[in-house]
Design a protein around this motif. Structure first.
Motif, short mmCIF file in Angstrom:
data_model
loop_
_atom_site.label_atom_id
_atom_site.label_comp_id
_atom_site.label_asym_id
_atom_site.label_seq_id
_atom_site.Cartn_x
_atom_site.Cartn_y
_atom_site.Cartn_z
N ILE A 14 39.95 41.11 25.22
CA ILE A 14 40.20 42.18 24.24
C ILE A 14 41.45 42.97 24.61
O ILE A 14 42.27 43.30 23.76
N LEU A 15 41.61 43.23 25.90
CA LEU A 15 42.78 43.99 26.35
C LEU A 15 44.09 43.26 26.12
O LEU A 15 45.16 43.87 26.04
N PHE A 16 44.04 41.94 26.01
CA PHE A 16 45.25 41.17 25.73
C PHE A 16 45.74 41.33 24.29
O PHE A 16 46.85 40.94 23.97
N PHE A 17 44.96 41.93 23.42
CA PHE A 17 45.40 42.14 22.04
C PHE A 17 46.52 43.16 21.95
O PHE A 17 47.28 43.16 20.99
N THR A 61 47.89 44.84 28.63
CA THR A 61 47.96 43.47 29.16
C THR A 61 47.75 43.43 30.67
O THR A 61 47.07 42.54 31.18
N THR A 62 48.31 44.39 31.40
CA THR A 62 48.14 44.41 32.86
C THR A 62 46.68 44.58 33.24
O THR A 62 46.16 43.87 34.11
N GLU A 63 45.97 45.49 32.55
CA GLU A 63 44.54 45.68 32.83
C GLU A 63 43.75 44.41 32.50
O GLU A 63 42.83 44.02 33.23
N GLY A 64 44.12 43.76 31.41
CA GLY A 64 43.47 42.50 31.04
C GLY A 64 43.68 41.43 32.09
O GLY A 64 42.77 40.67 32.41
N THR A 65 44.89 41.38 32.64
CA THR A 65 45.19 40.41 33.70
C THR A 65 44.34 40.67 34.93
O THR A 65 43.80 39.73 35.54
#
Length: 100
Positions: A47-50, A55-59
């Protein structure tokens, strides 16, 4: 059931002691909790990659999910070692790991 039916023989009876059953249940709960965490890390990370801003948190969440995946075999190995200590090496050499 017919006499020719291969499944008509006497059912297999397994005797599991109270301590072994307790050990198996505990490791099953640990494994289930680990699997739920894996799913959560990857879902939230996805979801964070949206959004580019997250994006950093998603990674980081994908990295945590990957580490959790590495923990899965460690849980199975710990369970196997624990059961071997309880009964010795011969009883669980062919133990199925399909339950988790």
């Amino acid at each position: 059931m017919h006499e020719s039916d291969p499944y008509s023989s006497t059912p297999l009876v397994l005797r599991i002691g109270h301590e072994e059953l307790l050990i198996r249940k505990r490791y099953e709960v640990i494994s289930i909790a680990n699997d739920i965490l894996i799913a959560l890390w990857f879902m939230v990370g996805s979801i964070l990659f949206f959004w580019e801003a997250t994006t950093t948190e998603g990674t980081w969440l994908f990295l945590i999910g990957s580490i959790e995946l590495a923990i899965r075999p460690a849980i199975r190995l710990s369970r196997r070692v624990h059961l071997r200590r309880l009964h010795g090496p011969s009883r669980h050499d062919n133990d199925s790991e399909q339950d988790f």
